[in-house]
Design a protein around this motif. Structure first.
Motif, mmCIF file in Angstrom:
data_model
loop_
_atom_site.group_PDB
_atom_site.id
_atom_site.type_symbol
_atom_site.label_atom_id
_atom_site.label_comp_id
_atom_site.label_asym_id
_atom_site.label_seq_id
_atom_site.Cartn_x
_atom_site.Cartn_y
_atom_site.Cartn_z
ATOM 1 N N TYR A 125 32.472 41.888 -33.846
ATOM 2 C CA TYR A 125 32.328 42.423 -35.205
ATOM 3 C C TYR A 125 32.400 43.951 -35.253
ATOM 4 O O TYR A 125 31.843 44.578 -36.155
ATOM 5 C CB TYR A 125 31.011 41.959 -35.854
ATOM 6 C CG TYR A 125 31.088 40.557 -36.418
ATOM 7 C CD1 TYR A 125 31.497 40.325 -37.721
ATOM 8 C CD2 TYR A 125 30.760 39.459 -35.637
ATOM 9 C CE1 TYR A 125 31.567 39.053 -38.238
ATOM 10 C CE2 TYR A 125 30.836 38.165 -36.134
ATOM 11 C CZ TYR A 125 31.236 37.968 -37.441
ATOM 12 O OH TYR A 125 31.315 36.698 -37.943
ATOM 13 N N SER A 179 27.575 35.332 -38.889
ATOM 14 C CA SER A 179 27.912 36.278 -37.828
ATOM 15 C C SER A 179 27.106 36.020 -36.561
ATOM 16 O O SER A 179 27.618 36.165 -35.446
ATOM 17 C CB SER A 179 27.693 37.712 -38.312
ATOM 18 O OG SER A 179 26.318 37.970 -38.563
ATOM 19 N N HIS A 182 28.646 33.099 -34.867
ATOM 20 C CA HIS A 182 29.898 33.520 -34.243
ATOM 21 C C HIS A 182 29.620 34.293 -32.956
ATOM 22 O O HIS A 182 30.284 34.072 -31.931
ATOM 23 C CB HIS A 182 30.695 34.392 -35.216
ATOM 24 C CG HIS A 182 31.959 34.942 -34.635
ATOM 25 N ND1 HIS A 182 33.141 34.246 -34.606
ATOM 26 C CD2 HIS A 182 32.206 36.144 -34.045
ATOM 27 C CE1 HIS A 182 34.075 34.979 -34.019
ATOM 28 N NE2 HIS A 182 33.537 36.144 -33.675
ATOM 29 N N ASP A 245 43.574 35.015 -37.661
ATOM 30 C CA ASP A 245 43.125 35.068 -36.273
ATOM 31 C C ASP A 245 44.222 35.641 -35.382
ATOM 32 O O ASP A 245 45.373 35.181 -35.428
ATOM 33 C CB ASP A 245 42.745 33.674 -35.770
ATOM 34 C CG ASP A 245 41.437 33.183 -36.354
ATOM 35 O OD1 ASP A 245 40.505 33.996 -36.449
ATOM 36 O OD2 ASP A 245 41.353 31.997 -36.713
#
Length: 283
Positions: A125, A179, A182, A245
């Motif tokens: 991130y 998040s 992830h 992606d």
């Protein structure tokens, strides 16, 4: 292992990086071009003595883990990282940590989206590329050291300016949950990467919310694909959120677009004119 070429290559890559590139102060007495040896060593998680010996062509053959750390610290491209491995006599294998290198074609894509706000995210991130409208919508990332460009640190460790968590994002709490899930998957993909482990430790220690979410061991959540930003100058902006992606680099491009003819589209157009200047600050 070609110690002389390895030493020369490390020195040339170190001298091209400015302290600001890695979030370090330049200082008034800096005479060394680029980074100092001890700074590279710190970023690569090796001792200064060990790194100095490599640059002096006196060091032992580095392990894959050390080479991966040096590649990250020196911001090497994929080709440069492969070259580093070959100089060290250790052919490159699978990457041990997330890549920050953005393909030129992706950078060009971001520039070609003037009516959409777009960012590129690393696996952890970190915002590693953006276009002008994204900077106007969120913040001027070029003014931040790389550590402060990490969205997870912004979400869990920093205070909320004017009560606006994550740029006033409508689903900020939901994004926080997604998040964390992830990041748990990322930690499983890169179990030997000290940077990923360090980020997790920093977040667990610094945020009770993150620690609680991390302890749940959940994975696989889906993000909300429609969001509203509460911008301090132009008000609420509702956008569609599409994610591309980049599988070979474990990266994602996030594109924010407003519905045609909507007030949010007009707000984005206004932001494209205003840019990152702060009209709410007197002066």
């Amino acid at each position: 292992m070609d110690r002389g070429e390895l030493a020369a290559f490390l020195r040339s890559r170190r001298e091209r990086i400015t302290p600001a590139d890695v979030g370090l102060p330049a200082g008034p007495r800096r005479r060394t071009p680029g980074l100092r040896r001890e700074e590279v060593a710190q970023l690569a998680f090796v001792s200064t003595e060990y790194y100095t010996r490599l640059e002096q062509a006196r060091g032992p053959r580095p392990s894959r883990e050390v080479l991966a750390g040096l590649a990250r610290a020196l911001r090497l491209s994929d080709a440069e990282s492969d070259h580093l491995h070959h100089l060290a006599g250790t052919p490159p294998g699978l990457p041990t940590g997330p890549s920050r290198q953005v393909r030129p074609s992706i950078l060009d894509l971001l520039r070609r989206l003037p009516q959409a706000a777009a960012i590129a995210l690393s696996a952890t991130y970190e915002i590693i590329a953006w276009n002008d409208l994204a900077a106007a919508l969120m913040e001027d990332f070029s003014a931040l050291p790389w550590r402060d460009r990490n969205v997870l640190r912004r979400a869990f460790l920093e205070p909320y300016p004017q009560g606006r968590r994550l740029y006033g994002l409508s689903d900020a709490d939901g994004f926080a949950r997604v998040s964390v899930q992830h990041l748990r998957a990322v930690a499983a993909r890169y179990p030997g990467d000290p940077e990923v482990a360090g980020l997790v430790d920093e977040l667990v220690t610094g945020s009770e919310e993150f620690a609680r979410l991390w302890a749940s061991h959940e994975v696989g959540a889906r993000p909300d694909l429609r969001k509203t930003f509460r911008h301090p100058l132009v008000g609420p902006i509702t956008v569609n959120c599409d994610v591309l992606d980049i599988a070979d680099r474990d990266q994602r491009v996030v594109i924010y677009t407003a519905d045609p003819g909507s007030s949010s589209e007009e707000a984005l157009r206004l932001l494209s004119v205003i840019g990152t200047q702060r009209l709410d600050v007197p002066g």
